[in-house]
Design a protein around this motif. Structure first.
Motif, PDB file in Angstrom:
ATOM      1  N   PRO A  72      -2.351   5.751   9.490  1.00  0.00           N
ATOM      2  CA  PRO A  72      -2.335   5.715   8.023  1.00  0.00           C
ATOM      3  C   PRO A  72      -1.983   4.366   7.420  1.00  0.00           C
ATOM      4  CG  PRO A  72      -0.482   6.992   8.880  1.00  0.00           C
ATOM      5  CD  PRO A  72      -1.403   6.740  10.019  1.00  0.00           C
ATOM      6  N   PHE A  73      -0.959   3.692   7.963  1.00  0.00           N
ATOM      7  CA  PHE A  73      -0.531   2.424   7.376  1.00  0.00           C
ATOM      8  C   PHE A  73      -0.811   1.219   8.274  1.00  0.00           C
ATOM      9  CE2 PHE A  73       2.518   5.555   5.391  1.00  0.00           C
ATOM     10  CZ  PHE A  73       1.770   5.680   4.222  1.00  0.00           C
ATOM     11  N   HIS A  74      -1.602   1.451   9.339  1.00  0.00           N
ATOM     12  CA  HIS A  74      -2.126   0.377  10.185  1.00  0.00           C
ATOM     13  C   HIS A  74      -3.610   0.665  10.435  1.00  0.00           C
ATOM     14  CE1 HIS A  74       2.205   0.498  11.095  1.00  0.00           C
ATOM     15  NE2 HIS A  74       2.112  -0.801  11.346  1.00  0.00           N
ATOM     16  N   PRO A  75      -4.413   0.837   9.408  1.00  0.00           N
ATOM     17  CA  PRO A  75      -5.793   1.302   9.618  1.00  0.00           C
ATOM     18  C   PRO A  75      -6.640   0.275  10.371  1.00  0.00           C
ATOM     19  CG  PRO A  75      -5.507   0.534   7.370  1.00  0.00           C
ATOM     20  CD  PRO A  75      -4.136   0.553   7.985  1.00  0.00           C
ATOM     21  N   PRO A  76      -7.495   0.758  11.264  1.00  0.00           N
ATOM     22  CA  PRO A  76      -8.378  -0.164  11.997  1.00  0.00           C
ATOM     23  C   PRO A  76      -9.390  -0.808  11.053  1.00  0.00           C
ATOM     24  CG  PRO A  76      -9.001   2.121  12.394  1.00  0.00           C
ATOM     25  CD  PRO A  76      -7.709   2.156  11.632  1.00  0.00           C
ATOM     26  N   GLY A  77      -9.733  -2.052  11.359  1.00  0.00           N
ATOM     27  CA  GLY A  77     -10.722  -2.762  10.557  1.00  0.00           C
ATOM     28  C   GLY A  77     -12.134  -2.436  10.986  1.00  0.00           C
ATOM     29  N   LEU A  78     -13.097  -3.054  10.324  1.00  0.00           N
ATOM     30  CA  LEU A  78     -14.512  -2.774  10.563  1.00  0.00           C
ATOM     31  C   LEU A  78     -14.905  -3.019  12.011  1.00  0.00           C
ATOM     32  CD1 LEU A  78     -17.281  -2.085   9.243  1.00  0.00           C
ATOM     33  CD2 LEU A  78     -17.571  -4.544   8.884  1.00  0.00           C
ATOM     34  N   GLU A  79     -14.542  -4.178  12.550  1.00  0.00           N
ATOM     35  CA  GLU A  79     -14.927  -4.505  13.925  1.00  0.00           C
ATOM     36  C   GLU A  79     -14.234  -3.584  14.927  1.00  0.00           C
ATOM     37  OE1 GLU A  79     -17.295  -6.489  14.639  1.00  0.00           O
ATOM     38  OE2 GLU A  79     -17.565  -7.159  12.570  1.00  0.00           O
ATOM     39  N   GLU A  80     -12.989  -3.251  14.654  1.00  0.00           N
ATOM     40  CA  GLU A  80     -12.259  -2.352  15.549  1.00  0.00           C
ATOM     41  C   GLU A  80     -12.885  -0.964  15.543  1.00  0.00           C
ATOM     42  OE1 GLU A  80      -7.704  -0.624  16.148  1.00  0.00           O
ATOM     43  OE2 GLU A  80      -8.101  -2.259  14.712  1.00  0.00           O
ATOM     44  N   LEU A  81     -13.288  -0.495  14.370  1.00  0.00           N
ATOM     45  CA  LEU A  81     -13.934   0.818  14.272  1.00  0.00           C
ATOM     46  C   LEU A  81     -15.283   0.810  14.985  1.00  0.00           C
ATOM     47  CD1 LEU A  81     -13.117   1.706  10.552  1.00  0.00           C
ATOM     48  CD2 LEU A  81     -12.391   3.001  12.562  1.00  0.00           C
ATOM     49  N   VAL A 137      -3.147   6.540   1.119  1.00  0.00           N
ATOM     50  CA  VAL A 137      -2.938   5.894  -0.180  1.00  0.00           C
ATOM     51  C   VAL A 137      -2.100   6.796  -1.076  1.00  0.00           C
ATOM     52  CG1 VAL A 137      -4.078   5.017  -2.251  1.00  0.00           C
ATOM     53  CG2 VAL A 137      -5.051   4.545   0.005  1.00  0.00           C
ATOM     54  N   ALA A 138      -2.391   8.099  -1.064  1.00  0.00           N
ATOM     55  CA  ALA A 138      -1.617   9.042  -1.873  1.00  0.00           C
ATOM     56  C   ALA A 138      -0.155   9.073  -1.415  1.00  0.00           C
ATOM     57  CB  ALA A 138      -2.233  10.433  -1.779  1.00  0.00           C
ATOM     58  N   ARG A 139       0.077   9.038  -0.099  1.00  0.00           N
ATOM     59  CA  ARG A 139       1.443   9.049   0.415  1.00  0.00           C
ATOM     60  C   ARG A 139       2.166   7.754   0.067  1.00  0.00           C
ATOM     61  NH1 ARG A 139       5.999  10.999   0.545  1.00  0.00           N
ATOM     62  NH2 ARG A 139       7.316  10.509   2.341  1.00  0.00           N
ATOM     63  N   ALA A 140       1.493   6.622   0.180  1.00  0.00           N
ATOM     64  CA  ALA A 140       2.109   5.338  -0.186  1.00  0.00           C
ATOM     65  C   ALA A 140       2.491   5.329  -1.661  1.00  0.00           C
ATOM     66  CB  ALA A 140       1.143   4.196   0.121  1.00  0.00           C
ATOM     67  N   ARG A 141       1.658   5.921  -2.475  1.00  0.00           N
ATOM     68  CA  ARG A 141       1.942   6.009  -3.912  1.00  0.00           C
ATOM     69  C   ARG A 141       3.203   6.832  -4.163  1.00  0.00           C
ATOM     70  NH1 ARG A 141       0.872   8.701  -8.775  1.00  0.00           N
ATOM     71  NH2 ARG A 141      -0.063   7.377 -10.388  1.00  0.00           N
ATOM     72  N   GLU A 142       3.310   7.963  -3.476  1.00  0.00           N
ATOM     73  CA  GLU A 142       4.500   8.813  -3.626  1.00  0.00           C
ATOM     74  C   GLU A 142       5.766   8.057  -3.217  1.00  0.00           C
ATOM     75  OE1 GLU A 142       3.771  12.178  -1.188  1.00  0.00           O
ATOM     76  OE2 GLU A 142       2.224  13.041  -2.502  1.00  0.00           O
ATOM     77  N   ILE A 143       5.701   7.358  -2.079  1.00  0.00           N
ATOM     78  CA  ILE A 143       6.862   6.605  -1.585  1.00  0.00           C
ATOM     79  C   ILE A 143       7.251   5.535  -2.593  1.00  0.00           C
ATOM     80  CG2 ILE A 143       7.603   4.963   0.187  1.00  0.00           C
ATOM     81  CD1 ILE A 143       5.859   6.597   2.172  1.00  0.00           C
ATOM     82  N   LEU A 144       6.256   4.849  -3.139  1.00  0.00           N
ATOM     83  CA  LEU A 144       6.499   3.769  -4.086  1.00  0.00           C
ATOM     84  C   LEU A 144       7.142   4.294  -5.367  1.00  0.00           C
ATOM     85  CD1 LEU A 144       6.073   0.744  -4.436  1.00  0.00           C
ATOM     86  CD2 LEU A 144       3.737   1.225  -5.222  1.00  0.00           C
ATOM     87  N   PHE A 186      -2.250  -1.142  -6.097  1.00  0.00           N
ATOM     88  CA  PHE A 186      -1.511  -0.352  -7.076  1.00  0.00           C
ATOM     89  C   PHE A 186      -1.307  -1.127  -8.381  1.00  0.00           C
ATOM     90  CE2 PHE A 186       0.174   1.995  -3.212  1.00  0.00           C
ATOM     91  CZ  PHE A 186      -0.567   3.144  -3.476  1.00  0.00           C
ATOM     92  N   ASP A 187      -1.274  -2.457  -8.295  1.00  0.00           N
ATOM     93  CA  ASP A 187      -1.284  -3.267  -9.521  1.00  0.00           C
ATOM     94  C   ASP A 187      -2.572  -3.026 -10.297  1.00  0.00           C
ATOM     95  OD1 ASP A 187       1.155  -4.432  -8.877  1.00  0.00           O
ATOM     96  OD2 ASP A 187       0.269  -6.256  -8.056  1.00  0.00           O
ATOM     97  N   ARG A 188      -3.691  -3.110  -9.585  1.00  0.00           N
ATOM     98  CA  ARG A 188      -5.003  -3.019 -10.224  1.00  0.00           C
ATOM     99  C   ARG A 188      -5.239  -1.660 -10.871  1.00  0.00           C
ATOM    100  NH1 ARG A 188      -6.648  -5.276  -5.411  1.00  0.00           N
ATOM    101  NH2 ARG A 188      -7.778  -3.377  -4.794  1.00  0.00           N
ATOM    102  N   VAL A 189      -4.769  -0.599 -10.237  1.00  0.00           N
ATOM    103  CA  VAL A 189      -5.040   0.732 -10.785  1.00  0.00           C
ATOM    104  C   VAL A 189      -4.032   1.133 -11.851  1.00  0.00           C
ATOM    105  CG1 VAL A 189      -6.201   1.491  -8.682  1.00  0.00           C
ATOM    106  CG2 VAL A 189      -3.748   1.947  -8.963  1.00  0.00           C
ATOM    107  N   GLY A 190      -3.117   0.234 -12.180  1.00  0.00           N
ATOM    108  CA  GLY A 190      -2.232   0.484 -13.308  1.00  0.00           C
ATOM    109  C   GLY A 190      -0.951   1.221 -12.992  1.00  0.00           C
ATOM    110  N   LEU A 191      -0.588   1.326 -11.711  1.00  0.00           N
ATOM    111  CA  LEU A 191       0.660   2.002 -11.360  1.00  0.00           C
ATOM    112  C   LEU A 191       1.861   1.085 -11.562  1.00  0.00           C
ATOM    113  CD1 LEU A 191       2.066   4.502 -10.058  1.00  0.00           C
ATOM    114  CD2 LEU A 191       1.789   3.342  -7.852  1.00  0.00           C
ATOM    115  N   LEU A 192       1.671  -0.207 -11.284  1.00  0.00           N
ATOM    116  CA  LEU A 192       2.785  -1.152 -11.261  1.00  0.00           C
ATOM    117  C   LEU A 192       2.645  -2.234 -12.315  1.00  0.00           C
ATOM    118  CD1 LEU A 192       3.027  -1.718  -7.398  1.00  0.00           C
ATOM    119  CD2 LEU A 192       4.320  -0.072  -8.773  1.00  0.00           C
TER     120      LEU A 192
END
Length: 276
Positions: A168-177, A215-222, A255-261
């Motif tokens: 969840p918080f170490h997602p693989p990148g394009l090449e890794e996937l 992303v939803a979990r990170a938002r809750e934690i934040l 989260f800055d861009r979407v207006g949370l912070l």
């Protein structure tokens, strides 16, 4: 005009409209260059004083021989019907070619139909209100359309989503996937875009995708932390998620861009009324 026979009926219509402001207004509305026209454009083309125009347009709308698209734009009903059919045809073709997609964006429809943006926006507004189209996640579709992720593409989407979910918080990148699934980078890129359309993955930065649940979990934690502490230094976020700066900082920027912070230097604050 022997080589342009279509002009004869147009000139006949114009001749019949010369002595009638209402008919002349309808004529210019029917033949508006951009398919729709503003009051100012109609007044100039039909040579009608601006003061008389609202009353004449109201009479045409009652017939009905004029339709308001909002924003000061008017369209002839027959032209409107043709534009709607053009849009429906473009949406059907998109569904046939990309059944896995939720549907085209408004910009893709603009490119497919050639309609100008204000006209397209007005026509789409009417079509959504009438139930001819539905909009989900800024994608437009026919009411009965259900995206289908089947076959190899569906299998790849399931595998990519599973790998994002399990890191969840170490997602693989394009090449890794691509390496992990044995698929091409282009196929993985396409699948990620589809998962994004379906709101199962989120691109928080260029080439950096998280599972939507992460992303939803990170938002809750934040939110929980900021409501308790009042402020967050950027460097602290990686500890809250047990991740690294590589992933934590792009999430904060998202989260800055979407207006949370609200950001002040390297310090973040929760906005008074964060958007859901």
């Amino acid at each position: 005009k022997r080589h342009r026979p279509e002009l004869e009926p147009m000139l006949s219509q114009l001749a019949a409209a010369v002595d009638s402001d209402q008919r002349r207004l309808e004529y210019y509305l029917r033949h508006a260059p951009g398919l729709a026209a503003t009051e100012a454009e109609l007044a100039t083309a039909a040579k009608i004083p601006r003061g008389r125009l609202p009353g004449l347009l109201a009479e045409l709308e009652a017939c009905p021989k004029a339709v308001s698209l909002g924003g000061g734009l008017y369209m002839h009903p027959e032209v409107l019907e043709a534009a709607q059919q053009r849009i429906l045809g473009a949406v059907r073709q998109f569904h046939e070619q990309s059944p896995e997609s939720a549907g085209p964006t408004a910009e893709q429809l603009r490119q497919a139909t050639g309609l100008e943006r204000p006209v397209l926006a007005g026509v789409l507004g009417r079509m959504k209100a009438q139930g001819d189209l539905v909009e989900r996640s800024q994608r437009l579709a026919l009411p009965g359309h259900q995206p289908r992720l089947e076959g190899p593409l569906g299998q790849l989407a399931s595998e990519v989503e599973s790998r994002l979910r399990h890191q969840p918080f170490h997602p693989p990148g394009l090449e890794e996937l691509a390496a992990a699934t044995g698929a091409s980078a282009e196929a993985v890129r396409r699948v990620l875009a589809i998962l994004g359309e379906h709101q199962r993955a989120v691109a928080v930065a260029e080439g950096l995708w998280f599972h939507a649940d992460a992303v939803a979990r990170a938002r809750e934690i934040l939110i929980e932390y900021l409501r308790r502490e009042g402020r967050l230094e950027s460097v602290q976020f990686k500890y809250l998620l047990d991740t690294t700066r590589k992933y934590a900082l792009p999430l904060l920027d998202y989260f800055d861009r979407v207006g949370l912070l609200r950001r002040l230097g390297n310090t973040r604050f929760l906005r008074d009324n964060p958007r859901p």
